[in-house]
Motif scaffolding. Structure first.
Motif, PDB file in Angstrom:
ATOM      1  N   THR A 165     137.499  29.410  83.294  1.00 38.89           N
ATOM      2  CA  THR A 165     136.250  28.815  82.822  1.00 38.89           C
ATOM      3  C   THR A 165     136.514  27.901  81.633  1.00 38.89           C
ATOM      4  OG1 THR A 165     134.990  30.733  83.584  1.00 38.89           O
ATOM      5  CG2 THR A 165     133.945  29.337  81.925  1.00 38.89           C
ATOM      6  N   ALA A 166     137.304  28.366  80.685  1.00 45.08           N
ATOM      7  CA  ALA A 166     137.634  27.540  79.520  1.00 45.08           C
ATOM      8  C   ALA A 166     138.388  26.277  79.941  1.00 45.08           C
ATOM      9  CB  ALA A 166     138.459  28.352  78.530  1.00 45.08           C
ATOM     10  N   GLN A 167     139.306  26.437  80.880  1.00 45.28           N
ATOM     11  CA  GLN A 167     140.072  25.274  81.336  1.00 45.28           C
ATOM     12  C   GLN A 167     139.186  24.263  82.058  1.00 45.28           C
ATOM     13  OE1 GLN A 167     143.423  24.559  80.626  1.00 45.28           O
ATOM     14  NE2 GLN A 167     143.036  26.247  79.231  1.00 45.28           N
ATOM     15  N   SER A 168     138.225  24.750  82.822  1.00 46.24           N
ATOM     16  CA  SER A 168     137.347  23.817  83.538  1.00 46.24           C
ATOM     17  C   SER A 168     136.501  23.007  82.562  1.00 46.24           C
ATOM     18  CB  SER A 168     136.472  24.550  84.551  1.00 46.24           C
ATOM     19  OG  SER A 168     135.548  25.391  83.897  1.00 46.24           O
ATOM     20  N   PHE A 169     136.031  23.626  81.487  1.00 44.09           N
ATOM     21  CA  PHE A 169     135.283  22.885  80.471  1.00 44.09           C
ATOM     22  C   PHE A 169     136.168  21.865  79.761  1.00 44.09           C
ATOM     23  CE2 PHE A 169     132.193  26.455  80.716  1.00 44.09           C
ATOM     24  CZ  PHE A 169     131.076  25.681  81.013  1.00 44.09           C
ATOM     25  N   LEU A 170     137.419  22.223  79.522  1.00 51.04           N
ATOM     26  CA  LEU A 170     138.334  21.267  78.904  1.00 51.04           C
ATOM     27  C   LEU A 170     138.596  20.069  79.818  1.00 51.04           C
ATOM     28  CD1 LEU A 170     141.061  23.402  77.089  1.00 51.04           C
ATOM     29  CD2 LEU A 170     139.457  21.790  76.077  1.00 51.04           C
ATOM     30  N   VAL A 171     138.734  20.316  81.098  1.00 53.79           N
ATOM     31  CA  VAL A 171     138.956  19.216  82.045  1.00 53.79           C
ATOM     32  C   VAL A 171     137.739  18.292  82.065  1.00 53.79           C
ATOM     33  CG1 VAL A 171     139.256  18.648  84.494  1.00 53.79           C
ATOM     34  CG2 VAL A 171     140.614  20.471  83.469  1.00 53.79           C
ATOM     35  N   ILE A 172     136.550  18.847  82.070  1.00 52.67           N
ATOM     36  CA  ILE A 172     135.327  18.035  82.055  1.00 52.67           C
ATOM     37  C   ILE A 172     135.250  17.206  80.777  1.00 52.67           C
ATOM     38  CG2 ILE A 172     132.803  18.141  81.933  1.00 52.67           C
ATOM     39  CD1 ILE A 172     133.028  20.638  83.787  1.00 52.67           C
ATOM     40  N   ALA A 173     135.541  17.828  79.637  1.00 48.10           N
ATOM     41  CA  ALA A 173     135.519  17.103  78.364  1.00 48.10           C
ATOM     42  C   ALA A 173     136.581  16.007  78.346  1.00 48.10           C
ATOM     43  CB  ALA A 173     135.735  18.074  77.206  1.00 48.10           C
ATOM     44  N   PHE A 174     137.752  16.287  78.882  1.00 50.33           N
ATOM     45  CA  PHE A 174     138.824  15.307  78.937  1.00 50.33           C
ATOM     46  C   PHE A 174     138.407  14.097  79.779  1.00 50.33           C
ATOM     47  CE2 PHE A 174     142.605  13.403  80.721  1.00 50.33           C
ATOM     48  CZ  PHE A 174     143.468  13.335  79.637  1.00 50.33           C
ATOM     49  N   ALA A 175     137.867  14.353  80.946  1.00 46.50           N
ATOM     50  CA  ALA A 175     137.443  13.254  81.825  1.00 46.50           C
ATOM     51  C   ALA A 175     136.324  12.436  81.179  1.00 46.50           C
ATOM     52  CB  ALA A 175     136.988  13.805  83.170  1.00 46.50           C
ATOM     53  N   SER A 176     135.409  13.095  80.498  1.00 49.12           N
ATOM     54  CA  SER A 176     134.325  12.380  79.812  1.00 49.12           C
ATOM     55  C   SER A 176     134.879  11.495  78.704  1.00 49.12           C
ATOM     56  CB  SER A 176     133.318  13.366  79.226  1.00 49.12           C
ATOM     57  OG  SER A 176     132.713  14.111  80.243  1.00 49.12           O
ATOM     58  N   CYS A 177     135.840  12.006  77.962  1.00 50.59           N
ATOM     59  CA  CYS A 177     136.438  11.211  76.880  1.00 50.59           C
ATOM     60  C   CYS A 177     137.203  10.004  77.420  1.00 50.59           C
ATOM     61  CB  CYS A 177     137.384  12.069  76.051  1.00 50.59           C
ATOM     62  SG  CYS A 177     136.555  13.318  75.072  1.00 50.59           S
TER      63      CYS A 177
END
Length: 181
Positions: free
Chosen positions: A55-67
């Motif tokens: 779950t934590a990794q999926s949020f990081l991936v979403i934040a990374f793609a948004s950035c």
């Protein structure tokens, strides 16, 4: 009172320990039930740790793609250079922090499976409850069987760490290699 049993422990103390153990576990079935509950408990812990990590990794991936998709002409270039690199670093650090807990749960499960298989080998009658076919066959109590089922949890932190290293390096490369766009 706990006792440390070593090769120098006298036989009389070992017999006392065996009698004490027999009082704790009324029968081999009680011991097997205890091992099975411990395996189930530790497997639940491992699954919860893996779920929280993913779950934590999926949020990081979403934040990374948004950035990385930031197109602001004033500060977007610096933002897409700095923030994704920090997110990739955070992904690597979280993978390194998740690994010991996941590995510890795996080792404990391995311990209880070993104890269970030793019990089943030492008490062959246990598996013959109602007929001549054993209740637990070798594939159900072997190391190979359960280890395969736990590989996903054990490998996930390393796979995500590799993913973050590659993704962070790629994010830096496309920002530094192409400064004008």
């Amino acid at each position: 009172m706990s006792r440390i049993i070593s090769p120098q422990t006298p036989a009389s103390a070992l017999n006392d320990h065996t009698e004490h153990s027999a009082k704790i576990f009324g029968s081999p079935k009680d011991r097997l039930d205890f091992y099975r509950r411990e395996i189930q408990y530790e497997t639940t812990i491992l699954a919860n740790r893996t779920d929280a990590y993913l779950t934590a990794q999926s949020f990081l991936v979403i934040a990374f793609a948004s950035c990385m998709s930031n197109l602001n002409p004033e500060w977007g270039k610096l933002f897409t250079l700095v923030v994704p690199a920090f997110l990739a670093l955070l992904g690597i650090v979280s993978s390194l922090n998740a690994w010991p807990g996941i590995r510890a749960a795996y080792d404990i499960i391995d311990h209880w499976y070993f104890k269970q298989s030793q019990l089943l080998r030492s008490e062959p009658v246990m598996g013959m409850a109602f007929d001549d076919s054993p209740l637990f066959c070798e594939t159900e109590s072997s190391h190979k069987g359960y280890r395969k089922s736990l590989l996903f949890s054990v490998r996930t932190p390393w796979l995500f760490m590799l993913f973050w290293i590659l993704l962070g390096a790629y994010a830096l490369y496309i920002q530094i290699d192409n400064p004008g766009s």
